[in-house]
Design a protein around this motif. Sequence first.
Motif, PDB file in Angstrom:
ATOM      1  N   TYR A 118      -7.968  -1.133   5.586  1.00 40.47           N
ATOM      2  CA  TYR A 118      -7.938   0.194   4.975  1.00 40.47           C
ATOM      3  C   TYR A 118      -8.044   1.301   6.031  1.00 40.47           C
ATOM      4  O   TYR A 118      -7.369   2.323   5.930  1.00 40.47           O
ATOM      5  CB  TYR A 118      -9.048   0.336   3.931  1.00 40.47           C
ATOM      6  CG  TYR A 118      -8.741  -0.406   2.655  1.00 40.47           C
ATOM      7  CD1 TYR A 118      -7.771   0.054   1.775  1.00 40.47           C
ATOM      8  CD2 TYR A 118      -9.404  -1.578   2.337  1.00 40.47           C
ATOM      9  CE1 TYR A 118      -7.484  -0.626   0.608  1.00 40.47           C
ATOM     10  CE2 TYR A 118      -9.126  -2.265   1.160  1.00 40.47           C
ATOM     11  CZ  TYR A 118      -8.163  -1.780   0.302  1.00 40.47           C
ATOM     12  OH  TYR A 118      -7.873  -2.454  -0.858  1.00 40.47           O
ATOM     13  N   ALA A 143     -13.904  -1.311  -0.953  1.00 41.56           N
ATOM     14  CA  ALA A 143     -13.345  -2.331  -0.064  1.00 41.56           C
ATOM     15  C   ALA A 143     -14.353  -3.431   0.236  1.00 41.56           C
ATOM     16  O   ALA A 143     -15.517  -3.149   0.537  1.00 41.56           O
ATOM     17  CB  ALA A 143     -12.898  -1.681   1.246  1.00 41.56           C
ATOM     18  N   LEU A 156       0.837  -1.205   0.000  1.00 39.64           N
ATOM     19  CA  LEU A 156       0.000   0.000   0.000  1.00 39.64           C
ATOM     20  C   LEU A 156       0.870   1.253   0.000  1.00 39.64           C
ATOM     21  O   LEU A 156       0.614   2.200  -0.752  1.00 39.64           O
ATOM     22  CB  LEU A 156      -0.951  -0.012   1.197  1.00 39.64           C
ATOM     23  CG  LEU A 156      -2.008   1.074   1.213  1.00 39.64           C
ATOM     24  CD1 LEU A 156      -2.855   1.065  -0.051  1.00 39.64           C
ATOM     25  CD2 LEU A 156      -2.889   0.915   2.444  1.00 39.64           C
ATOM     26  N   PHE A 181      -7.698   5.262   5.453  1.00 36.94           N
ATOM     27  CA  PHE A 181      -8.892   5.414   4.622  1.00 36.94           C
ATOM     28  C   PHE A 181     -10.111   5.629   5.508  1.00 36.94           C
ATOM     29  O   PHE A 181     -10.173   5.124   6.629  1.00 36.94           O
ATOM     30  CB  PHE A 181      -9.123   4.166   3.762  1.00 36.94           C
ATOM     31  CG  PHE A 181      -8.228   4.050   2.564  1.00 36.94           C
ATOM     32  CD1 PHE A 181      -8.708   4.328   1.294  1.00 36.94           C
ATOM     33  CD2 PHE A 181      -6.910   3.630   2.698  1.00 36.94           C
ATOM     34  CE1 PHE A 181      -7.889   4.202   0.182  1.00 36.94           C
ATOM     35  CE2 PHE A 181      -6.087   3.498   1.597  1.00 36.94           C
ATOM     36  CZ  PHE A 181      -6.573   3.790   0.332  1.00 36.94           C
ATOM     37  N   SER A 184     -12.164  -6.350   4.383  1.00 38.05           N
ATOM     38  CA  SER A 184     -10.937  -5.560   4.356  1.00 38.05           C
ATOM     39  C   SER A 184     -11.061  -4.157   4.943  1.00 38.05           C
ATOM     40  O   SER A 184     -10.057  -3.436   5.033  1.00 38.05           O
ATOM     41  CB  SER A 184     -10.420  -5.455   2.920  1.00 38.05           C
ATOM     42  OG  SER A 184     -11.303  -4.684   2.125  1.00 38.05           O
TER      43      SER A 184
END
Length: 147
Positions: free
Chosen positions: A121, A113, A97, A126, A117
């Motif tokens: 993130y 996503a 990432l 995120f 997940s």
Amino acid sequence: MLIRRMTAADVDAVSAVCMRSFSKTVAASLPPAGVQTFATVAAATAFLQRLQQGSIILVATDAAHITGVIELSATSHVVMFFVDPDFQLQGIGKQLLKAILQHATAKAVTVNASLYSIPVYRKAGFECHGEVAEKAGLIYQPMVLHL
């Protein structure tokens, strides 16, 4: 661990990593249509096509295997992000990432996503952006990372 750009010679191994990880973590939470949609998107031929169309696809490798993959399209959307189940929890995803974000040219990076997940993130910064949605059987949470 080495992170490098995916080549055409890698597509079969990359597809296999994605399918193994997806099958172990996400597939059971989706309807059959979603599993089929993912299999189509994760096929070696689909990876090759996206590579030829300009997607940035990075792979993590050890001495003998591709252990993870991440794909950025349009320099601002994470399309695929998977680590082989046998190599998870070793920092590979974090390094992938970090590496792919260096290729982002927009002020924000987005991802749809999988529900599985979302914590990964979130840990990377995120934020959820909108409601959980479904398309072609794939259930996802839109997320964004402001750079």
